[in-house]
Design a protein around this motif. Structure first.
Motif, mmCIF file in Angstrom:
data_model
loop_
_atom_site.group_PDB
_atom_site.id
_atom_site.type_symbol
_atom_site.label_atom_id
_atom_site.label_comp_id
_atom_site.label_asym_id
_atom_site.label_seq_id
_atom_site.Cartn_x
_atom_site.Cartn_y
_atom_site.Cartn_z
ATOM 1 N N ALA A 21 64.309 -52.942 81.567
ATOM 2 C CA ALA A 21 64.066 -52.363 80.024
ATOM 3 C C ALA A 21 63.090 -52.986 79.252
ATOM 4 O O ALA A 21 61.954 -52.220 78.272
ATOM 5 N N ILE A 22 62.804 -54.350 78.708
ATOM 6 C CA ILE A 22 61.441 -55.056 78.744
ATOM 7 C C ILE A 22 60.530 -54.712 79.650
ATOM 8 O O ILE A 22 59.273 -54.191 78.770
ATOM 9 N N GLU A 23 59.604 -54.586 80.113
ATOM 10 C CA GLU A 23 59.070 -53.929 80.849
ATOM 11 C C GLU A 23 58.706 -53.024 81.114
ATOM 12 O O GLU A 23 57.089 -52.013 80.236
ATOM 13 N N LYS A 24 59.351 -52.081 81.292
ATOM 14 C CA LYS A 24 59.946 -50.435 80.471
ATOM 15 C C LYS A 24 58.990 -50.088 78.995
ATOM 16 O O LYS A 24 57.744 -49.492 79.013
ATOM 17 N N ALA A 25 59.286 -50.677 78.572
ATOM 18 C CA ALA A 25 58.532 -51.075 76.726
ATOM 19 C C ALA A 25 57.550 -51.093 76.498
ATOM 20 O O ALA A 25 56.476 -51.263 76.174
ATOM 21 N N ALA A 26 57.288 -52.639 77.326
ATOM 22 C CA ALA A 26 55.630 -52.958 77.694
ATOM 23 C C ALA A 26 55.249 -52.282 77.898
ATOM 24 O O ALA A 26 53.163 -52.487 76.903
ATOM 25 N N ARG A 27 55.244 -51.486 78.738
ATOM 26 C CA ARG A 27 54.361 -50.256 79.494
ATOM 27 C C ARG A 27 53.759 -49.300 78.755
ATOM 28 O O ARG A 27 52.499 -49.059 78.559
ATOM 29 N N ILE A 28 54.863 -48.955 77.418
ATOM 30 C CA ILE A 28 54.366 -48.159 76.363
ATOM 31 C C ILE A 28 53.664 -48.299 75.691
ATOM 32 O O ILE A 28 52.784 -48.169 75.324
#
Length: 311
Positions: free
Chosen positions: A16-23
């Motif tokens: 989830a941290i990765e996905k939010a960081a990409r956004i």
């Protein structure tokens, strides 16, 4: 609005941290912060998570939001900070804090002794061999004043608007006395945020966030007591300690929620965050999303993407 960023809560899993960081990176936000409590109990190691993101992120500044000065030696934090600073091409900020007895003593099995002296010593040591910025987590007046003296910025959380304005005056006065430039000093407010069209559900999410931090950490209580929430604070803390988080959260009033966070549709939250930034004259607002592990689902990321598209 000036600068903006996002941060997931302490229970967010790495995916989830990765996905939010990409956004955050795609939308060209200013900051993406990663909090840390104790990775053996909940959440992630902030430095390890940032290391994982380094090759996946190009634009957003990554930061620890925050790591405490009891969890590692000052040399270890220095080495990790330097590693992150250079591997991110200088797009890294080190967020430091003292944490609280419930974390330091219960999780790290260390005595919570002389926290202010400890963070001063750590900061002076790290600054002697680290070129990047250091931001302190600050709640009370004393920590805020010392942050202006020792750090390059402050990070506020669960701090009412009137208290932030007063803290900004403290910072300005201290920087002026030291001959430092206020423009180069960062001031961040992490604003609890819940994007959901179901108002009742959104309010309850924020109730849990507020009750969790206020119930477990007396430091967060003091600024709220100053603006008239002493009675609610006492009831929340009593229920948190005698019963559980759910019991404590029902005593978080609507007035407290509206004083400390924003909720609603993506459009409503974007407007509220912009209005908050303008009212408080804060330099940077970080939308904080404190959820359970399962809360970081498809709907959450759809709402998050819609929100940051409106910044």
């Amino acid at each position: 609005m000036k600068r903006v960023g996002i941060e997931l809560g302490i229970r967010a899993p790495l995916h989830a941290i990765e996905k939010a960081a990409r956004i955050a990176d795609t939308k060209m936000l200013d900051y993406y912060l990663i909090p840390e409590t104790h990775p053996k109990f909940t959440g992630v190691d902030a430095f390890e998570a940032i290391q994982y993101l380094v090759e996946k992120i190009e634009n957003v500044v990554l930061g620890t939001g925050i790591v405490n000065v009891f969890s590692r030696s000052k040399k270890k934090i220095l080495d990790l900070a330097n590693k992150m600073y250079y591997e991110t091409n200088e797009n890294f900020v080190l967020g430091l804090g003292t944490s609280a007895p419930i974390i330091v003593e219960n999780m790290y099995k260390m005595k919570f002794e002389k926290p202010v002296s400890r963070i001063k010593i750590y900061t002076e040591f790290i600054k002697s061999q680290y070129k990047g910025p250091i931001y302190w987590s600050a709640i009370g007046d004393k920590m805020t004043q010392f942050a202006a003296e020792y750090a390059d910025g402050v990070i506020f959380f669960l701090k009412p608007e009137s208290e932030i304005r007063r803290s900004i005056k403290i910072i300005k006065n201290r920087l002026c006395a030291l001959g430092r430039n206020y423009r180069s000093f960062e001031i961040i407010s992490i604003l609890p945020t819940c994007v959901d069209n179901n108002e009742k559900k959104a309010r309850n999410v924020l109730r849990l966030t507020i009750a969790n931090y206020v119930g477990a950490n007396e430091f967060y209580s003091k600024p709220l007591e100053k603006i008239g929430f002493k009675k609610e604070i006492n009831i929340i803390r009593e229920n948190f300690q005698r019963h559980d988080l759910a019991s404590a959260s029902v005593h978080v009033s609507d007035e407290m929620i509206e004083a400390l966070g924003v909720f609603g549709s993506s459009k409503e939250c974007a407007i509220k965050i912009a209005d908050y930034s303008e009212r408080v004259k804060i330099k940077t607002v970080i939308a904080g999303f404190d959820l359970s592990r399962s809360g970081y689902n498809v709907d959450f990321f759809k709402n998050l993407d819609n929100l940051v598209s409106k910044f």
